[in-house]
Design a protein around this motif. Structure first.
Motif, PDB file in Angstrom:
ATOM      1  N   GLY A   9      59.754 -37.827 -12.157  1.00  0.00           N
ATOM      2  CA  GLY A   9      60.110 -36.591 -12.853  1.00  0.00           C
ATOM      3  C   GLY A   9      59.054 -36.185 -13.855  1.00  0.00           C
ATOM      4  O   GLY A   9      58.707 -34.996 -13.978  1.00  0.00           O
ATOM      5  N   VAL A  10      58.538 -37.179 -14.589  1.00  0.00           N
ATOM      6  CA  VAL A  10      57.463 -36.867 -15.554  1.00  0.00           C
ATOM      7  C   VAL A  10      56.253 -36.307 -14.826  1.00  0.00           C
ATOM      8  O   VAL A  10      55.613 -35.341 -15.270  1.00  0.00           O
ATOM      9  N   LEU A  11      55.939 -36.923 -13.690  1.00  0.00           N
ATOM     10  CA  LEU A  11      54.779 -36.452 -12.930  1.00  0.00           C
ATOM     11  C   LEU A  11      54.992 -35.009 -12.461  1.00  0.00           C
ATOM     12  O   LEU A  11      54.074 -34.176 -12.502  1.00  0.00           O
ATOM     13  N   LEU A  12      56.210 -34.691 -12.018  1.00  0.00           N
ATOM     14  CA  LEU A  12      56.499 -33.319 -11.578  1.00  0.00           C
ATOM     15  C   LEU A  12      56.347 -32.330 -12.727  1.00  0.00           C
ATOM     16  O   LEU A  12      55.836 -31.205 -12.552  1.00  0.00           O
ATOM     17  N   LEU A  13      56.820 -32.755 -13.912  1.00  0.00           N
ATOM     18  CA  LEU A  13      56.667 -31.869 -15.084  1.00  0.00           C
ATOM     19  C   LEU A  13      55.205 -31.625 -15.405  1.00  0.00           C
ATOM     20  O   LEU A  13      54.790 -30.503 -15.735  1.00  0.00           O
ATOM     21  N   VAL A  14      54.411 -32.702 -15.311  1.00  0.00           N
ATOM     22  CA  VAL A  14      52.979 -32.537 -15.594  1.00  0.00           C
ATOM     23  C   VAL A  14      52.345 -31.596 -14.573  1.00  0.00           C
ATOM     24  O   VAL A  14      51.563 -30.699 -14.909  1.00  0.00           O
ATOM     25  N   LEU A  15      52.709 -31.803 -13.309  1.00  0.00           N
ATOM     26  CA  LEU A  15      52.143 -30.944 -12.266  1.00  0.00           C
ATOM     27  C   LEU A  15      52.577 -29.487 -12.459  1.00  0.00           C
ATOM     28  O   LEU A  15      51.795 -28.544 -12.223  1.00  0.00           O
ATOM     29  N   ALA A  16      53.838 -29.299 -12.855  1.00  0.00           N
ATOM     30  CA  ALA A  16      54.311 -27.926 -13.109  1.00  0.00           C
ATOM     31  C   ALA A  16      53.536 -27.277 -14.243  1.00  0.00           C
ATOM     32  O   ALA A  16      53.171 -26.085 -14.199  1.00  0.00           O
ATOM     33  N   GLY A  17      53.285 -28.071 -15.289  1.00  0.00           N
ATOM     34  CA  GLY A  17      52.516 -27.527 -16.416  1.00  0.00           C
ATOM     35  C   GLY A  17      51.112 -27.148 -16.012  1.00  0.00           C
ATOM     36  O   GLY A  17      50.566 -26.119 -16.440  1.00  0.00           O
TER      37      GLY A  17
END
Length: 751
Positions: free
Chosen positions: A673-681
């Motif tokens: 989930g953290v990785l997805l948030l980073v990618l979204a940012g």
């Protein structure tokens, strides 16, 4: 006649000097030891010459001069009790020993103090003036002078017996002689840790018994040509047979046995020796029937071994010697019986009990009755003759003792026939269980001479058991209180039988889990039978040590199948698998065991269902249990093995489980989930950067963007910005309890 035979008992210790004229006597000193070493023929015929040889020893401090050795013949004895009286009498008595036979003496000029010399007398039978058939006492004396005496006197005497019968009797006494092949326990329960199960011996002493010159080698060599019934403990055969193969002697660094050739030769000789002979097999291990009757009956399973011991006896003898033995005879120690011993002895189907005349006494009979006595219930007591059976129990390595024993044996055998010559009797002789080589030699000498004398005819034990019983013979089995106290003190105690029962129970529990139970059942079953052997009499410490060694070795084997200890396990989630490892260090596989886990907090941790296990020999195997966690915290889990009938097997193994909610998978989800948030940012950043670049280009081209981005408004306007609220379709994160800590450093748990 009664008065005459009683006189020697009153004054038999007197020593009478020779008086040249009238034979008047006065006591003389017992100065010289006279020993008769041999007499031949043992049972002379009419034209024979009797040769008596022996040794003279001067026991005084003075020289003996002008002496001579002479032979005396007493009057014929009237019964068997008078035979015993003659052999026990000491000192010379003219009325009982008779006058010296003239012209057949040997001169002894001088016998110095402490010195010895031999003598030999030769007397024709006709000069003995034998008046009729019977047993005659013969005495050899040394007569001479001492410094304190000016006349000849008898200075020493030794006696023997001369059985004489001019012709063969019309009805010969039937005589059965038992020839025992029995030894002590030599094999241990232990076997080598190899596929061949190399036998382990407690010691290597049996090799000396079966080697040339050993007592068992002599028994086989002599018995081959004698009219005897072989009585064999099959355990001896099994032990020697084990010795023919590679074997090891017990000890931390026990040496390899090296007596295979000796063992093979002895078995080969025995196989040849028993050809044409009757063979009786005792129950395997020669169990102590008196101990079983007096102490073992209070332990429920003690008597259960007699039946298998009898079956194994027949199989062992048949397999090793190729002979089908009789197993319908039992032989209590020393032939001593009481009602309880008879009950035990006949409980396994052996309906013939070999006893002895000092147990079933015939005090009111003037003759020796036939051995077989019906005692009820289809059982027969075979009453062996006490005196004949005990004839060779002394030190037969001394030639004088052996010679007298042989003469006494023949005299007793002849007297039995003379007691009631019109009635044929069947007599059984049961000697000591383990005769020495010298005793065996004397026994063989007596039987050979008895056969030549022609007063008896050899009979098998089976025929003796069927002989017509004497209606006047005693058939009353003694009560338990009459059993000899000297024998009772040597019996195995009740605790011994309890220990044996516990070992049997442990063996029963162990064998059911084995893939090849016969590899364990056979050596341990035999060892349990050996634990009750009569050979332990007089050796209580050895008996106890043997029983303990059997149990310790069995316990050591059972412990080779065990659970491998676990460290603390951490269960970080609702469900996981816990592995438990079973180690099998046996050479064979185990099966039929159930592995069960038990939780100390079942409401917190459910450990799943028990599992059936099967592990090959020399391997370990892990069994995984599906567990379910219902709450956080610590729980103790106990793992234990159980047999098919629900009995615990081996020691339990307990370990601790720490139950939490954060699992490795949850951590991966969070990380994802953290990785997805980073990618979204990053995506938003790139989109805005591109939009900004496009806006700059429009301005340069004179185009107005209207002040808005391509992707819409920021978060304040409800667009999909970086901090947009969670959507209903997003997965719920597994954050765990506020009290949950990080996973411990314990054992990893499979999920």
């Amino acid at each position: 006649m009664t008065l005459l035979t009683g006189v020697p008992l009153l004054i038999g210790t007197l020593q009478v000097p020779h008086a040249a004229a009238a034979g008047a006597a006065a006591p003389g000193p017992h100065a010289v030891s006279v020993t008769i070493n041999a007499m031949s023929p043992v049972a002379p015929g009419k034209g024979d010459t009797v040769t008596v040889s022996g040794t003279l020893t001067n026991d005084t401090r003075n020289a003996i001069t002008d002496a001579h050795v002479g032979l005396h013949r007493g009057a014929a004895l009237s019964d068997r009790s008078s035979i015993e009286a003659v052999t026990k009498r000491t000192g010379y008595l003219l009325g009982a020993d008779g006058k010296e036979i003239g012209n057949h003496t040997e001169k002894v000029d001088r016998l110095d103090p402490g010195t010895s010399r031999t003598f030999t007398l030769n007397v024709p039978v006709k000069d003995l003036d034998l008046s009729g058939d019977g047993v005659y006492p013969l005495g050899v004396t040394l007569s001479g002078r001492t410094p304190s005496s000016s006349y000849d006197q008898v200075l020493g005497i030794d006696r023997t017996l001369l059985p004489w019968q001019g012709s063969a009797p019309a009805k010969k006494t039937q005589l059965t002689y038992l020839w025992p092949l029995i030894s002590s326990t030599h094999l241990a329960a232990e076997t080598g840790a190899d596929t061949q199960q190399t036998p382990v011996f407690r010691d290597d002493k049996l090799a000396a018994e079966i080697a040339p010159g050993g007592r068992l080698q002599k028994m086989v060599e002599l018995g081959k040509n004698l009219p005897v019934t072989f009585v064999i403990d099959p355990d001896l055969l099994a032990t020697v047979e084990a010795m023919t193969k590679p074997y090891r002697v017990h000890g931390p660094d026990g040496p390899a046995g090296r007596n295979q050739a000796v063992a093979k030769q002895w078995l080969n000789d025995l196989e040849n020796a028993v050809t044409g002979h009757e063979v009786v097999a005792l129950p395997f291990g020669d169990p102590d029937l008196a101990s079983l009757a007096h102490h073992g009956k209070s332990v429920p399973s003690a008597l259960s071994h007699l039946g298998p011991a009898t079956e194994l006896a027949s199989k062992t003898v048949d397999t090793i010697l190729g002979v089908k033995p009789r197993t319908d005879f039992t032989w209590p120690v020393n032939g001593a019986v009481d009602s309880s011993i008879v009950d035990v002895a006949t409980s396994a189907g052996a309906h013939n009990v070999i006893t002895r005349g000092d147990s079933l006494r015939d005090n009111n009979l003037p003759y020796t009755p036939t051995a077989a006595r019906p005692i009820g219930g289809g059982n027969t007591a075979i009453v062996s003759d006490t005196r004949l059976s005990q004839a060779f129990e002394g030190d037969m390595s001394k030639s004088g003792n052996a010679s007298l024993a042989i003469q006494e044996f023949l005299a007793e055998a002849q007297m039995i026939g003379l007691e009631n010559p019109e009635q044929q009797r069947s007599v059984v002789v049961a000697p000591q269980r383990m005769p020495s080589a010298a005793q065996a030699q004397a026994m063989a000498g007596a039987l050979r001479n008895l056969e030549q004398a022609g007063w008896t005819q050899p009979t098998k034990l089976g025929d003796a058991a069927k002989a017509k019983p004497d209606p006047d013979a005693n058939r009353q089995i003694p009560s338990r209180s009459s059993y000899p106290s000297s024998l009772r003190r040597q019996e195995l105690p009740v605790d011994a039988f309890r220990q044996i029962e516990d070992t049997q129970t442990a063996l029963d529990d162990f064998q059911v889990v084995l893939a090849q139970p016969e590899r364990v059942v056979t050596p341990f079953g035999n060892a349990i039978m050996r634990a009750t052997s009569t050979s332990w009499r007089g050796d209580p410490k050895g008996a106890a040590a043997f029983r303990t060694s059997v149990r310790d070795y069995l316990d050591g084997l059972t412990k080779k199948v065990h659970l491998i200890r676990k460290s603390e396990a951490t269960l970080s989630g609702r469900s996981a698998t816990i592995p438990v490892t079973v180690q099998n260090n046996l050479l064979q596989g185990v099966q039929g065991l159930t592995l069960r886990l038990t939780s100390s907090q079942p409401n917190r941790l459910d450990v799943g269902k028990s599992q059936q296990i099967k592990v090959d020999g020399g391997h370990s195997q892990s069994f995984k249990f599906e567990t379910t966690a219902n709450a956080n915290g610590l729980a103790w889990v106990t793992a234990r093995l159980y047999t098919a009938d629900g009995k615990p097997y081996g020691a339990p193994m307990t370990f601790r489980v720490n139950v939490t909610e954060i699992t490795a998978t949850v951590m991966l989800v969070i990380a994802g989930g953290v990785l997805l948030l980073v990618l979204a940012g990053v995506r938003i950043y790139l989109q805005r950067k591109r939009a900004a670049a496009e806006g700059t280009g429009d301005e340069e081209n004179g185009e107005d963007s209207g002040g808005s981005t391509a992707e819409g408004k920021d978060d304040d306007n409800g667009g999909p910005g970086e901090d947009s609220p969670e959507q209903p379709s997003d997965p719920t994160s597994d954050t765990g309890s506020d009290k949950s800590g990080p996973s411990g450093s314990g054992e990893k748990v499979d999920r």
